[in-house]
Design an enzyme around this catalytic site. Structure first.
Site, PDB file in Angstrom:
ATOM      1  N   LYS A 160       0.872  -1.314  -0.071  1.00 35.64           N
ATOM      2  CA  LYS A 160       0.047  -0.050  -0.018  1.00 35.64           C
ATOM      3  C   LYS A 160       0.851   1.311   0.206  1.00 35.64           C
ATOM      4  O   LYS A 160       2.019   1.144   0.202  1.00 35.64           O
ATOM      5  CB  LYS A 160      -0.841   0.037   1.203  1.00 35.64           C
ATOM      6  CG  LYS A 160      -2.084  -1.194   1.082  1.00 35.64           C
ATOM      7  CD  LYS A 160      -2.937  -1.039   2.500  1.00 35.64           C
ATOM      8  CE  LYS A 160      -3.961  -2.355   2.495  1.00 35.64           C
ATOM      9  NZ  LYS A 160      -5.043  -2.087   3.496  1.00 35.64           N
ATOM     10  N   TYR A 177     -12.775  -2.154  -3.407  1.00 36.83           N
ATOM     11  CA  TYR A 177     -13.477  -2.359  -2.119  1.00 36.83           C
ATOM     12  C   TYR A 177     -14.858  -2.280  -2.285  1.00 36.83           C
ATOM     13  O   TYR A 177     -15.504  -1.903  -1.079  1.00 36.83           O
ATOM     14  CB  TYR A 177     -12.702  -1.341  -1.459  1.00 36.83           C
ATOM     15  CG  TYR A 177     -11.537  -1.376  -0.859  1.00 36.83           C
ATOM     16  CD1 TYR A 177     -10.905  -2.123  -0.074  1.00 36.83           C
ATOM     17  CD2 TYR A 177     -10.246  -0.792  -1.845  1.00 36.83           C
ATOM     18  CE1 TYR A 177      -9.502  -2.591   0.174  1.00 36.83           C
ATOM     19  CE2 TYR A 177      -9.027  -1.062  -1.485  1.00 36.83           C
ATOM     20  CZ  TYR A 177      -8.711  -1.979  -0.245  1.00 36.83           C
ATOM     21  OH  TYR A 177      -7.334  -2.267  -0.033  1.00 36.83           O
ATOM     22  N   ASN A 207      -2.092  -0.269   7.160  1.00 32.29           N
ATOM     23  CA  ASN A 207      -1.626  -1.639   7.669  1.00 32.29           C
ATOM     24  C   ASN A 207      -0.765  -2.075   6.536  1.00 32.29           C
ATOM     25  O   ASN A 207      -0.597  -3.429   6.311  1.00 32.29           O
ATOM     26  CB  ASN A 207      -2.824  -2.385   7.890  1.00 32.29           C
ATOM     27  CG  ASN A 207      -3.773  -2.599   6.802  1.00 32.29           C
ATOM     28  OD1 ASN A 207      -3.853  -2.016   5.804  1.00 32.29           O
ATOM     29  ND2 ASN A 207      -4.934  -3.429   7.024  1.00 32.29           N
ATOM     30  N   HIS A 251      -2.043  -5.249   1.219  1.00 29.03           N
ATOM     31  CA  HIS A 251      -3.284  -5.936   0.963  1.00 29.03           C
ATOM     32  C   HIS A 251      -3.006  -7.304   0.414  1.00 29.03           C
ATOM     33  O   HIS A 251      -2.227  -7.670  -0.367  1.00 29.03           O
ATOM     34  CB  HIS A 251      -4.164  -5.191  -0.252  1.00 29.03           C
ATOM     35  CG  HIS A 251      -5.271  -5.937  -0.491  1.00 29.03           C
ATOM     36  ND1 HIS A 251      -6.483  -5.969   0.083  1.00 29.03           N
ATOM     37  CD2 HIS A 251      -5.390  -6.800  -1.804  1.00 29.03           C
ATOM     38  CE1 HIS A 251      -7.399  -6.928  -0.548  1.00 29.03           C
ATOM     39  NE2 HIS A 251      -6.668  -7.389  -1.757  1.00 29.03           N
ATOM     40  N   GLU A 253      -9.577  -9.978  -8.182  1.00 25.35           N
ATOM     41  CA  GLU A 253      -8.717  -9.015  -8.140  1.00 25.35           C
ATOM     42  C   GLU A 253      -7.697  -8.980  -8.614  1.00 25.35           C
ATOM     43  O   GLU A 253      -7.268  -7.807  -9.299  1.00 25.35           O
ATOM     44  CB  GLU A 253      -8.289  -9.118  -6.458  1.00 25.35           C
ATOM     45  CG  GLU A 253      -9.331  -8.651  -5.298  1.00 25.35           C
ATOM     46  CD  GLU A 253      -8.752  -8.623  -4.025  1.00 25.35           C
ATOM     47  OE1 GLU A 253      -7.466  -8.690  -3.772  1.00 25.35           O
ATOM     48  OE2 GLU A 253      -9.709  -8.500  -3.153  1.00 25.35           O
TER      49      GLU A 253
HETATM   50  O1  CDP Z   1      -7.438  -5.965   4.349  1.00 17.27           O
HETATM   51  P1  CDP Z   1      -8.141  -6.889   5.193  1.00 17.27           P
HETATM   52  O2  CDP Z   1      -8.751  -7.963   4.210  1.00 17.27           O
HETATM   53  O3  CDP Z   1      -7.445  -7.525   6.044  1.00 17.27           O
HETATM   54  O4  CDP Z   1      -9.241  -6.188   5.884  1.00 17.27           O
HETATM   55  P2  CDP Z   1     -10.674  -5.543   5.356  1.00 17.27           P
HETATM   56  O5  CDP Z   1     -11.632  -5.776   6.405  1.00 17.27           O
HETATM   57  O6  CDP Z   1     -11.255  -6.328   4.004  1.00 17.27           O
HETATM   58  O7  CDP Z   1     -10.676  -4.173   5.072  1.00 17.27           O
HETATM   59  C1  CDP Z   1      -9.981  -3.815   4.029  1.00 17.27           C
HETATM   60  C2  CDP Z   1      -9.170  -2.527   4.275  1.00 17.27           C
HETATM   61  O8  CDP Z   1      -9.976  -1.313   4.895  1.00 17.27           O
HETATM   62  C3  CDP Z   1      -8.117  -2.703   5.486  1.00 17.27           C
HETATM   63  O9  CDP Z   1      -6.927  -3.286   4.895  1.00 17.27           O
HETATM   64  C4  CDP Z   1      -7.928  -1.278   6.076  1.00 17.27           C
HETATM   65  O10 CDP Z   1      -6.965  -0.683   5.108  1.00 17.27           O
HETATM   66  C5  CDP Z   1      -9.253  -0.468   5.854  1.00 17.27           C
HETATM   67  N1  CDP Z   1     -10.063  -0.694   7.011  1.00 17.27           N
HETATM   68  C6  CDP Z   1      -9.945   0.446   7.875  1.00 17.27           C
HETATM   69  O11 CDP Z   1      -9.343   1.571   7.478  1.00 17.27           O
HETATM   70  N2  CDP Z   1     -10.444   0.646   9.239  1.00 17.27           N
HETATM   71  C7  CDP Z   1     -11.363  -0.456   9.524  1.00 17.27           C
HETATM   72  N3  CDP Z   1     -12.200  -0.442  10.515  1.00 17.27           N
HETATM   73  C8  CDP Z   1     -11.640  -1.554   8.794  1.00 17.27           C
HETATM   74  C9  CDP Z   1     -10.791  -1.693   7.540  1.00 17.27           C
HETATM   75 MG    MG Z   2     -10.442  -7.761   2.793  1.00 18.32          MG
END
Ligand code: CDP
Ligand code: MG
Length: 149
Positions: free
Chosen positions: A9, A49, A112, A115, A126
């Site tokens: 990222k 997303y 974080n 991805h 994706e």
């Molecule tokens: O990336 P991952 O699949 O682990 O998590 P996700 O639940 O699919 O969420 C996608 C992305 O949204 C996360 O990696 C974060 O960058 C962002 N996010 C966030 O900023 N705050 C949250 N409470 C949840 C997700």
């Molecule tokens: Mg995800």
């Protein structure tokens, strides 16, 4: 053999952690099948997303992901999706164990670093957002035979 989509990222690129992050996937045994530097177009980020549309973090995530260059990778290997997710750690770096990318290098859920597709079907969807078929190469490395039985 499975393929997954990984993105270093914008925070990973800006913090000069590209090599550190890719190194961990590579050392795990995953093979690079495709890789490029790009700035994600808004339309692509919205498609990526889409499952999160309407959630409080959706707009911020799309804005962040399109704000600066990223590295997109296609990684290949046995159970590549699950292996990459385990190497990344939990979405919130505070819940990611030490030894994972997010647990070692991150401290905030919205920054974080990396991805990774969450399921093999998601990976197929994706990968099509970021790569054309001819940008992905299948090949054997000399050490691949030492990575599986
Ligand atoms: O990336 P991952 O699949 O682990 O998590 P996700 O639940 O699919 O969420 C996608 C992305 O949204 C996360 O990696 C974060 O960058 C962002 N996010 C966030 O900023 N705050 C949250 N409470 C949840 C997700
Ligand atoms: Mg995800």
């Amino acid at each position: 053999m499975e393929r997954t989509l990984i993105i270093v990222k914008p925070d990973g690129v800006q913090r000069a952690l590209v090599g550190e992050i890719i190194k961990r996937f590579e050392a795990r045994g995953l093979r690079i099948a495709g890789m490029k530097l790009m700035q994600i177009p808004r339309e692509t980020a919205e498609k990526h997303y889409a499952e999160h549309k309407g959630k409080p973090f959706y707009e911020g995530t799309v804005a962040f992901m399109t704000s600066a260059p990223v590295i997109v990778l296609c990684l290949e290997g046995p159970d590549a999706v699950a292996a990459a997710r385990a190497t990344m750690g939990a979405t919130n770096p505070l819940n990611a164990p030490a030894g994972t990318i997010r647990g070692d290098l991150g401290i905030n859920i919205s920054r974080n670093l990396v991805h990774g597709a969450d399921k093999p079907e998601t990976a197929v969807r994706e990968l099509a957002l970021y790569f054309t078929e001819d940008e992905l190469l299948s090949y054997e490395r000399a050490a691949d035979k030492w990575l599986k039985e």
